[in-house]
Write a protein that holds these residues in place. Structure first.
Motif, PDB file in Angstrom:
ATOM      1  N   PRO A   1       0.815  -1.216   0.000  1.00 34.85           N
ATOM      2  CA  PRO A   1       0.000   0.000   0.000  1.00 34.85           C
ATOM      3  C   PRO A   1       0.846   1.264   0.000  1.00 34.85           C
ATOM      4  N   SER A   2       0.232   2.354  -0.405  1.00 38.74           N
ATOM      5  CA  SER A   2       0.839   3.668  -0.224  1.00 38.74           C
ATOM      6  C   SER A   2       0.452   4.182   1.156  1.00 38.74           C
ATOM      7  N   GLY A   3       1.099   5.230   1.607  1.00 34.40           N
ATOM      8  CA  GLY A   3       0.804   5.791   2.922  1.00 34.40           C
ATOM      9  C   GLY A   3       1.568   5.087   4.022  1.00 34.40           C
ATOM     10  N   LYS A   4       1.093   5.246   5.232  1.00 33.20           N
ATOM     11  CA  LYS A   4       1.778   4.640   6.372  1.00 33.20           C
ATOM     12  C   LYS A   4       0.771   4.207   7.427  1.00 33.20           C
ATOM     13  N   TYR A   5       1.201   3.286   8.280  1.00 35.49           N
ATOM     14  CA  TYR A   5       0.361   2.840   9.374  1.00 35.49           C
ATOM     15  C   TYR A   5       0.209   3.985  10.377  1.00 35.49           C
ATOM     16  N   PRO A   6      -0.989   4.199  10.864  1.00 40.99           N
ATOM     17  CA  PRO A   6      -1.199   5.331  11.768  1.00 40.99           C
ATOM     18  C   PRO A   6      -0.662   5.068  13.171  1.00 40.99           C
ATOM     19  N   LYS A   7      -0.197   6.134  13.767  1.00 40.59           N
ATOM     20  CA  LYS A   7       0.143   6.067  15.178  1.00 40.59           C
ATOM     21  C   LYS A   7      -1.121   6.331  15.996  1.00 40.59           C
ATOM     22  N   SER A   8      -1.024   6.145  17.267  1.00 36.37           N
ATOM     23  CA  SER A   8      -2.187   6.328  18.137  1.00 36.37           C
ATOM     24  C   SER A   8      -2.770   7.727  17.958  1.00 36.37           C
ATOM     25  N   GLY A   9      -4.061   7.776  17.671  1.00 37.45           N
ATOM     26  CA  GLY A   9      -4.759   9.048  17.527  1.00 37.45           C
ATOM     27  C   GLY A   9      -4.724   9.617  16.127  1.00 37.45           C
TER      28      GLY A   9
END
Length: 214
Positions: free
Chosen positions: A50-58
């Protein structure tokens, strides 16, 4: 009025299973190392990333990955036909299918140079070899030849029997549709009339006969 056979692909719901790619290769005994139909990832730089990144908390997620299947677009105004010096690449007047006559092909590859859709045509530099040790697929598929350009035939041998192309029949997600784009009552015509869609490289003026629902 003659037909204009084409595909409508629901790209929004494609799961990237590659059943269309595999069934095409088997049905048409496509030579080793070659695919006429490819499943590409619209996301990261590598396949199935995928493009983008895994989200951090919040944080809101930014990951996105879509699939697009690409083969010969069977254009209504095909650039390949215009440049073929011997008529080996031609548009069937009854169906609109862009076809190849292997016996006429002289291997000049002008059609490959003129086609704006990179990678949808292949050239047999050596004697074609099956993916396994013997031929696969339908017995009515023309024999592959050395020094000849090949591509998706829209499973012409199946159309002659009143069947759909192998990729449509094999699609596990049932998101590939096939029919006459000139018939307003056909399923494909109704789909593109009721859904938002895109075509590839419309700026080239080829008017491809493959529509992607988005």
């Amino acid at each position: 009025m003659s037909e204009r056979l084409g595909f409508v692909i629901d790209a929004k719901n494609c799961v990237g299973c590659s059943a269309c790619m595999t069934s095409c290769k088997v049905e048409n005994n496509v030579p080793r190392g070659i695919f006429w139909n490819r499943v590409l990832t619209d996301g990261g730089v590598n396949q199935n990333t995928p493009s983008g990144k895994y989200p951090k908390s919040g944080e809101d997620p930014t990951l996105r990955m879509d699939y697009i299947t690409v083969a010969c677009q069977h254009c209504d105004n095909p650039a390949c036909v215009k440049v073929c010096p011997v008529g080996a690449t031609y548009k069937d007047p009854e169906t609109g299918v862009v076809r190849q006559d292997y016996d006429k092909c002289i291997g000049c590859r002008m059609c490959m140079a003129a086609c704006p859709y990179t990678g949808v045509r292949s050239f047999n530099w050596e004697e074609p070899r099956s993916f396994i040790d013997h031929a696969m697929g339908d017995a009515d598929v023309p024999a592959h030849q050395k020094h000849v350009v090949e591509k998706c035939t829209m499973c012409w041998h199946r159309l002659a029997k009143g069947l759909q192309p192998a990729c449509v029949e094999a699609c596990t997600a049932r998101i590939r549709y096939f029919g006459d784009l000139n018939d307003p009552e056909s399923e494909v015509s109704k789909l593109i009339a009721s859904r938002e869609y895109k075509q590839l490289l419309t700026s080239e003026g080829t008017n491809p006969s493959v529509y992607y629902l988005v």
